[in-house]
Design a protein around this motif. Structure first.
Motif, PDB file in Angstrom:
ATOM      1  N   GLY A  56       0.797  -1.223   0.000  1.00  0.00           N
ATOM      2  CA  GLY A  56       0.000   0.000   0.000  1.00  0.00           C
ATOM      3  C   GLY A  56       0.826   1.268   0.000  1.00  0.00           C
ATOM      4  N   LEU A  57       2.136   1.130   0.256  1.00  0.00           N
ATOM      5  CA  LEU A  57       3.025   2.297   0.203  1.00  0.00           C
ATOM      6  C   LEU A  57       3.582   2.447  -1.214  1.00  0.00           C
ATOM      7  CD1 LEU A  57       4.929   1.930   3.605  1.00  0.00           C
ATOM      8  CD2 LEU A  57       2.852   3.220   3.110  1.00  0.00           C
ATOM      9  N   GLY A  58       4.472   3.442  -1.376  1.00  0.00           N
ATOM     10  CA  GLY A  58       5.072   3.677  -2.680  1.00  0.00           C
ATOM     11  C   GLY A  58       4.265   4.638  -3.530  1.00  0.00           C
ATOM     12  N   LYS A  59       3.993   5.804  -2.970  1.00  0.00           N
ATOM     13  CA  LYS A  59       3.190   6.796  -3.686  1.00  0.00           C
ATOM     14  C   LYS A  59       4.109   7.870  -4.259  1.00  0.00           C
ATOM     15  CE  LYS A  59      -0.328   6.204  -0.092  1.00  0.00           C
ATOM     16  NZ  LYS A  59       0.537   5.474   0.854  1.00  0.00           N
ATOM     17  N   PRO A  60       4.172   8.019  -5.572  1.00  0.00           N
ATOM     18  CA  PRO A  60       5.003   9.083  -6.157  1.00  0.00           C
ATOM     19  C   PRO A  60       4.542  10.466  -5.686  1.00  0.00           C
ATOM     20  CG  PRO A  60       4.356   7.493  -7.824  1.00  0.00           C
ATOM     21  CD  PRO A  60       3.551   7.179  -6.600  1.00  0.00           C
ATOM     22  N   THR A  61       5.505  11.299  -5.350  1.00  0.00           N
ATOM     23  CA  THR A  61       5.227  12.676  -4.938  1.00  0.00           C
ATOM     24  C   THR A  61       6.265  13.577  -5.583  1.00  0.00           C
ATOM     25  OG1 THR A  61       6.690  12.603  -3.000  1.00  0.00           O
ATOM     26  CG2 THR A  61       4.419  11.843  -2.683  1.00  0.00           C
ATOM     27  N   ALA A  62       6.143  14.879  -5.342  1.00  0.00           N
ATOM     28  CA  ALA A  62       7.122  15.821  -5.886  1.00  0.00           C
ATOM     29  C   ALA A  62       8.507  15.532  -5.312  1.00  0.00           C
ATOM     30  CB  ALA A  62       6.704  17.255  -5.557  1.00  0.00           C
ATOM     31  N   GLN A  63       8.567  15.135  -4.031  1.00  0.00           N
ATOM     32  CA  GLN A  63       9.850  14.850  -3.396  1.00  0.00           C
ATOM     33  C   GLN A  63      10.336  13.430  -3.679  1.00  0.00           C
ATOM     34  OE1 GLN A  63       7.148  16.145  -1.625  1.00  0.00           O
ATOM     35  NE2 GLN A  63       7.925  18.232  -1.959  1.00  0.00           N
ATOM     36  N   CYS A  64       9.429  12.576  -4.122  1.00  0.00           N
ATOM     37  CA  CYS A  64       9.784  11.177  -4.376  1.00  0.00           C
ATOM     38  C   CYS A  64       9.139  10.753  -5.694  1.00  0.00           C
ATOM     39  CB  CYS A  64       9.296  10.293  -3.219  1.00  0.00           C
ATOM     40  SG  CYS A  64      10.051   8.646  -3.209  1.00  0.00           S
ATOM     41  N   PRO A  65       9.803  10.998  -6.813  1.00  0.00           N
ATOM     42  CA  PRO A  65       9.201  10.740  -8.123  1.00  0.00           C
ATOM     43  C   PRO A  65       8.958   9.255  -8.366  1.00  0.00           C
ATOM     44  CG  PRO A  65      11.519  11.312  -8.336  1.00  0.00           C
ATOM     45  CD  PRO A  65      11.156  11.561  -6.912  1.00  0.00           C
ATOM     46  N   ALA A  66       8.212   8.975  -9.426  1.00  0.00           N
ATOM     47  CA  ALA A  66       7.806   7.605  -9.725  1.00  0.00           C
ATOM     48  C   ALA A  66       8.990   6.668  -9.934  1.00  0.00           C
ATOM     49  CB  ALA A  66       6.899   7.593 -10.960  1.00  0.00           C
ATOM     50  N   ALA A  67      10.121   7.201 -10.385  1.00  0.00           N
ATOM     51  CA  ALA A  67      11.301   6.360 -10.575  1.00  0.00           C
ATOM     52  C   ALA A  67      11.870   5.869  -9.253  1.00  0.00           C
ATOM     53  CB  ALA A  67      12.377   7.135 -11.332  1.00  0.00           C
ATOM     54  N   VAL A  68      11.479   6.519  -8.149  1.00  0.00           N
ATOM     55  CA  VAL A  68      12.000   6.175  -6.828  1.00  0.00           C
ATOM     56  C   VAL A  68      10.930   5.524  -5.970  1.00  0.00           C
ATOM     57  CG1 VAL A  68      13.018   7.113  -4.714  1.00  0.00           C
ATOM     58  CG2 VAL A  68      13.702   8.025  -6.949  1.00  0.00           C
ATOM     59  N   CYS A  69       9.774   6.153  -5.863  1.00  0.00           N
ATOM     60  CA  CYS A  69       8.658   5.626  -5.072  1.00  0.00           C
ATOM     61  C   CYS A  69       7.741   4.819  -5.986  1.00  0.00           C
ATOM     62  CB  CYS A  69       7.889   6.763  -4.406  1.00  0.00           C
ATOM     63  SG  CYS A  69       8.727   7.453  -2.961  1.00  0.00           S
ATOM     64  N   ARG A  70       7.746   3.496  -5.814  1.00  0.00           N
ATOM     65  CA  ARG A  70       6.936   2.618  -6.647  1.00  0.00           C
ATOM     66  C   ARG A  70       5.819   1.991  -5.815  1.00  0.00           C
ATOM     67  NH1 ARG A  70       9.292   1.150 -11.615  1.00  0.00           N
ATOM     68  NH2 ARG A  70      10.802   2.752 -12.137  1.00  0.00           N
ATOM     69  N   PRO A  71       4.602   1.896  -6.357  1.00  0.00           N
ATOM     70  CA  PRO A  71       3.488   1.325  -5.593  1.00  0.00           C
ATOM     71  C   PRO A  71       3.759  -0.116  -5.167  1.00  0.00           C
ATOM     72  CG  PRO A  71       2.687   2.499  -7.526  1.00  0.00           C
ATOM     73  CD  PRO A  71       4.177   2.408  -7.666  1.00  0.00           C
ATOM     74  N   MET A  72       3.503  -0.402  -3.888  1.00  0.00           N
ATOM     75  CA  MET A  72       3.647  -1.743  -3.346  1.00  0.00           C
ATOM     76  C   MET A  72       2.272  -2.411  -3.319  1.00  0.00           C
ATOM     77  SD  MET A  72       6.935  -1.972  -2.354  1.00  0.00           S
ATOM     78  CE  MET A  72       7.215  -1.159  -3.930  1.00  0.00           C
ATOM     79  N   THR A  73       2.187  -3.610  -3.875  1.00  0.00           N
ATOM     80  CA  THR A  73       0.935  -4.358  -3.911  1.00  0.00           C
ATOM     81  C   THR A  73       1.150  -5.705  -3.224  1.00  0.00           C
ATOM     82  OG1 THR A  73       1.411  -5.520  -5.973  1.00  0.00           O
ATOM     83  CG2 THR A  73       0.447  -3.302  -6.148  1.00  0.00           C
ATOM     84  N   PRO A  74       0.073  -6.412  -2.872  1.00  0.00           N
ATOM     85  CA  PRO A  74       0.263  -7.746  -2.290  1.00  0.00           C
ATOM     86  C   PRO A  74       1.064  -8.675  -3.190  1.00  0.00           C
ATOM     87  CG  PRO A  74      -1.990  -7.009  -1.963  1.00  0.00           C
ATOM     88  CD  PRO A  74      -1.340  -6.011  -2.889  1.00  0.00           C
ATOM     89  N   GLU A  75       0.967  -8.476  -4.507  1.00  0.00           N
ATOM     90  CA  GLU A  75       1.669  -9.358  -5.447  1.00  0.00           C
ATOM     91  C   GLU A  75       3.149  -9.028  -5.562  1.00  0.00           C
ATOM     92  OE1 GLU A  75      -2.458  -9.440  -5.824  1.00  0.00           O
ATOM     93  OE2 GLU A  75      -1.197  -7.689  -6.232  1.00  0.00           O
ATOM     94  N   VAL A  76       3.491  -7.738  -5.501  1.00  0.00           N
ATOM     95  CA  VAL A  76       4.874  -7.320  -5.705  1.00  0.00           C
ATOM     96  C   VAL A  76       5.211  -6.216  -4.701  1.00  0.00           C
ATOM     97  CG1 VAL A  76       6.593  -6.518  -7.356  1.00  0.00           C
ATOM     98  CG2 VAL A  76       4.605  -7.804  -8.177  1.00  0.00           C
ATOM     99  N   HIS A  77       6.085  -6.535  -3.752  1.00  0.00           N
ATOM    100  CA  HIS A  77       6.434  -5.529  -2.749  1.00  0.00           C
ATOM    101  C   HIS A  77       7.746  -5.886  -2.074  1.00  0.00           C
ATOM    102  CE1 HIS A  77       4.079  -8.557  -0.509  1.00  0.00           C
ATOM    103  NE2 HIS A  77       4.912  -8.292   0.486  1.00  0.00           N
ATOM    104  N   PHE A  78       8.216  -4.940  -1.273  1.00  0.00           N
ATOM    105  CA  PHE A  78       9.450  -5.133  -0.511  1.00  0.00           C
ATOM    106  C   PHE A  78       9.093  -5.624   0.882  1.00  0.00           C
ATOM    107  CE2 PHE A  78      13.461  -3.812   1.549  1.00  0.00           C
ATOM    108  CZ  PHE A  78      14.371  -4.257   0.601  1.00  0.00           C
ATOM    109  N   GLY A  79       9.785  -6.664   1.324  1.00  0.00           N
ATOM    110  CA  GLY A  79       9.590  -7.176   2.668  1.00  0.00           C
ATOM    111  C   GLY A  79      10.625  -6.603   3.619  1.00  0.00           C
ATOM    112  N   LEU A  80      11.103  -7.427   4.531  1.00  0.00           N
ATOM    113  CA  LEU A  80      12.124  -6.981   5.474  1.00  0.00           C
ATOM    114  C   LEU A  80      13.485  -7.394   4.915  1.00  0.00           C
ATOM    115  CD1 LEU A  80      11.255  -5.506   8.101  1.00  0.00           C
ATOM    116  CD2 LEU A  80      12.169  -7.441   9.345  1.00  0.00           C
ATOM    117  N   GLY A  81      14.027  -6.546   4.020  1.00  0.00           N
ATOM    118  CA  GLY A  81      15.308  -6.855   3.396  1.00  0.00           C
ATOM    119  C   GLY A  81      15.213  -7.833   2.248  1.00  0.00           C
TER     120      GLY A  81
END
Length: 405
Positions: free
Chosen positions: A314-339
């Motif tokens: 649910g995180l990974g929302k592009p913003t002016a300070q965090c563009p889409a190339a950096v902040c990517r949407p996290m979904t149940p199918e594809v996301h970052f875990g703990l490392g």
């Protein structure tokens, strides 16, 4: 933009874009009190048949398609070897072999994540404890928690995308970097977002996590990982080095990152993660690691569930300070875990830098592990070629569960 900048930016982007030796360690020999020597890591005896032949055929074709100099791989299912093999050359006239060592990069951050969760299970820390408790001089340390470091939700910039860092690295690839120097680059910028409210990959998180783990335990990080990860799993060929040294025999690497094709085997990897977690390994240990990390072997059931989603979905929302190339949407199918990365049911890590590329991937539902390491030829493809090969192997061996849909 220089090729080294392009390569490292591609590696950092790849982590974000991606988010769109078998069995247990042997018991001591009876009556000796000593562990027997590990099984040697060697290519499967031929001729290859069935799935083993499929895997090797995929690797041979990919070697041609991607301009790969060497491919070393191992696939296991239910803890049993499907195939282990090596194709191509380590150096001109020197064939690659399955027992050769290569740099494993971000695989060690999954180990740090497991150690953190072990400490949580032992009630020595809480995931939501502020890091200022152990790193009191860290700016925003009261706002950033251990969970945020391990899940990469701290808001810290990634020094690997900082032009000043990239210029310094390109100019001096043998330089020994200190944690203070590395973390200094992101600390020169404001946070990308309020800690814990978004997701963006940053190498700085894991440099700081390593420092925090040392403070929490009072144990140097390399020894801590040895005690809690490598020894319990029997990863006898995985080790940290505080210098550019690699275990023998060495899989040599080459790159065109600085606009000329040159050997990069002994470029200094001190910038890649926390001191004590700058590891090299071989493909048998990498396959064993894939199973252990992917199945939560060293964690409690609760810790394993957290490792797969510490709150990043649910995180990974592009913003002016965090563009889409950096902040990517996290979904149940594809996301970052703990490392680690969770992708379509697979649990993986995919390091790529300085001419080396690797992947460890595990599919719990099929008990299928894929470990691949590659090096590049003079006209090699950009990106993580080991990952591309692993994707093709997954498509063949588990067609209903591809890593990348």
């Amino acid at each position: 933009m220089s090729r080294i900048r392009t390569a490292l930016l591609c590696t950092a982007t790849l982590i974000a874009a991606t988010l769109q030796a078998t069995g247990a360690a042997a018991a001591p020999a009876p009556g000796t009190g000593r562990e027997p020597p590990p099984e040697p890591c060697v290519s499967s005896p031929g001729p290859a048949r069935g799935e083993a032949r499929q895997v090797l055929d995929i690797a041979r074709q990919a070697q041609k398609d991607l301009g790969v100099k060497a491919v070393v791989l191992r696939v296991t299912r239910d803890g049993q070897e499907v195939v282990t093999g090596a194709l191509g050359e380590s150096m001109t006239g020197v064939p690659a072999t399955a027992d050769m060592h290569f740099r494993s990069g971000s695989v060690a951050i999954a180990y740090m994540g497991d150690v953190l969760l072990q400490l949580v299970d032992e009630h020595r820390v809480g995931l939501d404890d502020p890091v200022s408790r152990w790193l009191p001089d860290l700016p925003h340390g009261d706002e950033i928690t251990l969970r945020m470091l391990a899940a990469s939700t701290s808001g810290l910039h990634d020094y690997v995308t900082d032009p000043k860092f990239l210029a310094a690295l390109e100019a001096a690839p043998f330089r020994q970097w200190t944690p203070k120097e590395l973390v200094g680059y992101p600390l020169a910028h404001p946070l990308r977002y309020e800690p814990g409210t978004n997701w963006s990959y940053s190498h700085a998180n894991f440099v700081l996590l390593g420092a925090a783990l040392e403070k929490i335990t009072g144990i140097r990080l390399d020894r801590l990982l040895q005690q809690r990860i490598m020894s319990p799993l029997g990863l006898s060929e995985t080790r940290n080095s505080y210098t550019p040294e690699i275990g023998i025999p060495v899989l040599h690497a080459f790159t065109s990152e600085r606009s000329t094709y040159e050997e990069s085997t002994f470029w200094n990897p001190s910038w890649t993660t926390a001191p004590g977690a700058v590891e090299n390994t071989n493909v048998c240990d990498l396959a064993r690691s894939a199973v252990a990390i992917g199945s939560g072997e060293l964690l409690s059931p609760a810790g394993y569930r957290v490792s797969l989603d510490p709150g990043t979905v649910g995180l990974g929302k592009p913003t002016a300070q965090c563009p889409a190339a950096v902040c990517r949407p996290m979904t149940p199918e594809v996301h970052f875990g703990l490392g680690l990365i969770v992708q379509n049911g697979w649990i993986l890590q995919n390091p790529s830098f300085s001419g080396y590329a690797s992947i460890q991937a595990y599919l719990p539902s099929d008990h299928l592990a894929i470990a691949v390491s590659t090096t590049l030829g003079p006209e090699g493809a950009q990106g993580n070629t080991a990952q591309t090969i692993a994707y093709r192997i997954a498509d063949a061996l588990s067609p209903g569960h591809p890593i990348q849909k």
